[in-house]
Design an enzyme around this catalytic site. Structure first.
Site, PDB file in Angstrom:
ATOM      1  N   LYS A   1      -9.458  -5.161   4.419  1.00 35.28           N
ATOM      2  CA  LYS A   1      -9.884  -4.685   3.102  1.00 35.28           C
ATOM      3  C   LYS A   1      -9.374  -5.602   1.998  1.00 35.28           C
ATOM      4  O   LYS A   1     -10.124  -5.980   1.076  1.00 35.28           O
ATOM      5  CB  LYS A   1      -9.352  -3.267   2.877  1.00 35.28           C
ATOM      6  CG  LYS A   1      -9.561  -2.725   1.461  1.00 35.28           C
ATOM      7  CD  LYS A   1      -8.963  -1.345   1.305  1.00 35.28           C
ATOM      8  CE  LYS A   1      -7.532  -1.374   0.843  1.00 35.28           C
ATOM      9  NZ  LYS A   1      -7.389  -1.439  -0.631  1.00 35.28           N
ATOM     10  N   ASN A   2      -8.104  -5.973   2.080  1.00 41.21           N
ATOM     11  CA  ASN A   2      -7.495  -6.774   1.026  1.00 41.21           C
ATOM     12  C   ASN A   2      -7.919  -8.233   1.044  1.00 41.21           C
ATOM     13  O   ASN A   2      -7.544  -8.999   0.157  1.00 41.21           O
ATOM     14  CB  ASN A   2      -5.971  -6.663   1.105  1.00 41.21           C
ATOM     15  CG  ASN A   2      -5.483  -5.275   0.758  1.00 41.21           C
ATOM     16  OD1 ASN A   2      -6.135  -4.543   0.018  1.00 41.21           O
ATOM     17  ND2 ASN A   2      -4.338  -4.887   1.309  1.00 41.21           N
TER      18      ASN A   2
ATOM     19  N   CYS B   1      -4.142   3.832  -6.072  1.00 37.55           N
ATOM     20  CA  CYS B   1      -3.104   4.750  -5.587  1.00 37.55           C
ATOM     21  C   CYS B   1      -1.982   4.905  -6.607  1.00 37.55           C
ATOM     22  O   CYS B   1      -1.603   3.947  -7.290  1.00 37.55           O
ATOM     23  CB  CYS B   1      -2.534   4.245  -4.269  1.00 37.55           C
ATOM     24  SG  CYS B   1      -3.715   4.313  -2.914  1.00 37.55           S
TER      25      CYS B   1
ATOM     26  N   ARG C   1       1.432  -0.936 -11.895  1.00 43.31           N
ATOM     27  CA  ARG C   1       0.743  -2.107 -11.353  1.00 43.31           C
ATOM     28  C   ARG C   1       0.083  -2.839 -12.514  1.00 43.31           C
ATOM     29  O   ARG C   1      -1.145  -2.890 -12.650  1.00 43.31           O
ATOM     30  CB  ARG C   1      -0.292  -1.679 -10.300  1.00 43.31           C
ATOM     31  CG  ARG C   1       0.310  -0.807  -9.217  1.00 43.31           C
ATOM     32  CD  ARG C   1      -0.725  -0.251  -8.281  1.00 43.31           C
ATOM     33  NE  ARG C   1      -1.051  -1.165  -7.213  1.00 43.31           N
ATOM     34  CZ  ARG C   1      -1.883  -0.861  -6.210  1.00 43.31           C
ATOM     35  NH1 ARG C   1      -2.458   0.320  -6.167  1.00 43.31           N
ATOM     36  NH2 ARG C   1      -2.140  -1.731  -5.272  1.00 43.31           N
TER      37      ARG C   1
ATOM     38  N   ASP D   1       2.675  -2.136   2.266  1.00 40.00           N
ATOM     39  CA  ASP D   1       1.627  -1.241   2.763  1.00 40.00           C
ATOM     40  C   ASP D   1       1.980  -0.632   4.118  1.00 40.00           C
ATOM     41  O   ASP D   1       1.464   0.435   4.477  1.00 40.00           O
ATOM     42  CB  ASP D   1       0.293  -1.987   2.878  1.00 40.00           C
ATOM     43  CG  ASP D   1      -0.437  -2.072   1.542  1.00 40.00           C
ATOM     44  OD1 ASP D   1       0.089  -1.558   0.541  1.00 40.00           O
ATOM     45  OD2 ASP D   1      -1.532  -2.653   1.493  1.00 40.00           O
TER      46      ASP D   1
ATOM     47  N   ARG E   1     -10.311   5.261   1.678  1.00 34.76           N
ATOM     48  CA  ARG E   1     -10.406   4.025   0.899  1.00 34.76           C
ATOM     49  C   ARG E   1     -10.092   2.795   1.748  1.00 34.76           C
ATOM     50  O   ARG E   1     -10.568   1.703   1.452  1.00 34.76           O
ATOM     51  CB  ARG E   1      -9.446   4.070  -0.296  1.00 34.76           C
ATOM     52  CG  ARG E   1      -9.853   5.044  -1.403  1.00 34.76           C
ATOM     53  CD  ARG E   1      -8.935   4.904  -2.611  1.00 34.76           C
ATOM     54  NE  ARG E   1      -8.761   3.511  -2.934  1.00 34.76           N
ATOM     55  CZ  ARG E   1      -7.587   2.928  -3.153  1.00 34.76           C
ATOM     56  NH1 ARG E   1      -6.469   3.614  -3.063  1.00 34.76           N
ATOM     57  NH2 ARG E   1      -7.521   1.644  -3.455  1.00 34.76           N
TER      58      ARG E   1
END
Length: 433
Positions: A25-26, A118, A123, A323, A414
């Site tokens: 995903k990232n 999230c 951030r 993560d 997600r």
């Protein structure tokens, strides 16, 4: 509560079978944003079918790009014609921030609502914006909206006060079409950044140093189309490994190599041998297992009662990934020893441990540190408040006999493709309700 937003889990089942690991995903999200840097077709292969990717595709269409999805391959064609994005989607996901560099570079302007995602801590985009300003953009934050303008970007030296993954990727994208040379100092080094650069280089960008703390980009006049496959999702793979360490059984992970999950394997206390198409691992339940020698490519965990109790500190790559912290913390709750977990990346990433305490885990939190002891675990109800924390609560509940319920499954969607179905295929008793 929204229907279909709660995992119902009857724990205590072994996991047996095979799981495929798709593109990270990232990695996919910034690569999709990079497709806006050319008017030719860019293809990203082996993409996961997850909520964040679907949201990103909506954003790409909103700015004027044409998007085509064929199975797991996504094709994007056409540069952005507008920088107006849907605030509703932006507030749900943080990935709209990747639009900044590409939009400023090609349109000369960008406007995004302060991103959501999230609730794991602050951030800010200050590193992104400071870097873009060093390249000649004028940036402003007002009433929750970020705007950037530039009459052509110009290469420069940019020192980032922290090796932010998103800022590194954003500035690399912005610099590809800037005039002259850009040197980014104190860059993040994650494999997902290497994947992004592989795409940009295939598109004609002149970049060296990816995967190190200094990346140099010589701007080019034009980029062209390309077709690439991103790196595998090491967090999804690591989640499977942690679930196996808790539940026991044996699984084969296809599409990922041993070195890509080395951090998690080290934290679990044992390496594995690899087969041709992935990683095969065997373990007993609740962190207690022994190796087997039937086949050279099979390797089991040793007795993990002490190994998983080792101390752990998160940090920028190649340190332990933030993560993975919630998920490996779930494993540590089953250890007979004492584990200390220190979170240095986000200041609000222990909400999952508070929830695990409701089911008998013995966790003491003080600031950015948590001490984890094995408690008297029992089934119960927990609430997910973020993506990785939700996955951690689910695998935690898989190791506890009886029916547990984890609300907030929407967060997990997600980043995980049909989480409940994926684990049911391996034998877990889990469903959405």
């Amino acid at each position: 509560m929204t229907q279909g937003d709660t995992f119902v889990i009857n724990g205590g089942k072994e996991l047996i079978g095979k799981a495929e690991i798709y593109g990270a995903k990232n990695a996919v999200l910034p690569m999709l944003a990079a497709s806006l840097l050319t008017d030719e077709e860019v293809e990203i292969k082996n993409c996961p079918n997850i909520a964040d990717i679907q949201s990103m595709l909506i954003l790409l269409r909103e700015v004027g790009a044409n998007v085509y999805v064929s199975g797991r391959n996504i094709r994007v064609r056409g540069q952005a014609r507008t920088c107006d994005l849907s605030p509703q989607i932006e507030k749900v996901m943080r990935s709209s921030m990747f639009m900044l560099g590409a939009l400023v570079s090609t349109l000369g302007e960008a406007k995004i609502t302060m991103p959501g995602g999230c609730n794991i801590g602050k951030r800010p985009l200050d590193i992104h914006l400071a870097g873009l300003e060093r390249l000649g953009a004028v940036c402003e934050q007002k009433d929750g909206v970020v705007t950037c303008h530039a009459n052509g970007l110009v290469g420069n030296k940019v020192f980032m006060r922290y090796p932010s993954v998103g800022a590194t990727e954003n500035l690399i994208m912005a610099a590809t079409l800037a005039k002259g040379k850009t040197t980014l100092i104190n860059c993040a080094r994650e494999p997902e950044i290497v994947s992004l650069v592989e795409l940009l280089r295939a598109m004609g960008a002149n970049i060296v140093g990816e995967g190190t703390s200094v990346v140099e980009i010589e701007g080019v006049d034009k980029l062209h189309g390309a077709s690439v496959t991103p790196c595998a999702d090491r967090i999804v793979a690591g989640t499977y490994l942690c679930a196996l360490a808790i539940c026991g059984g044996e699984i084969c992970l296809d599409g990922i190599r041993k070195r890509e999950v080395a951090q998690t394997l080290f934290a679990l206390g044992k390496s594995v041998e690899t087969c041709d198409d992935g990683v095969f691992l065997r373990a007993r339940a609740n962190g207690l297992s022994k190796s087997v020698g039937r086949r050279s490519q099979i390797y089991g965990f040793d007795d993990l009662s002490e190994a998983v109790a080792c101390d752990l500190t998160t940090g920028p790559y190649p340190l332990f990934a933030t993560d993975m912290q919630p998920i490996i913390s779930a494993v540590k709750c089953f250890s007979t020893g004492i584990a200390k977990v220190k979170e240095t990346v986000f200041e609000n990433r222990f909400s999952h441990l508070v929830e695990m305490n409701k089911l008998g885990a013995n966790v003491r939190i003080s600031g950015d540190e948590a001490l984890i002891f094995r408690g008297d675990l029992h089934a119960g109800q927990m609430q997910a408040k973020d993506l990785r924390g939700g996955a951690a609560l689910a695998v935690f509940a898989m190791g506890i006999a009886g029916e547990s319920r984890v609300s907030g499954a929407k967060f997990v969607a997600r980043g995980y493709e049909d989480f409940a179905k994926s684990y049911r295929k391996l034998g877990a008793d889990i469903r959405l309700e």
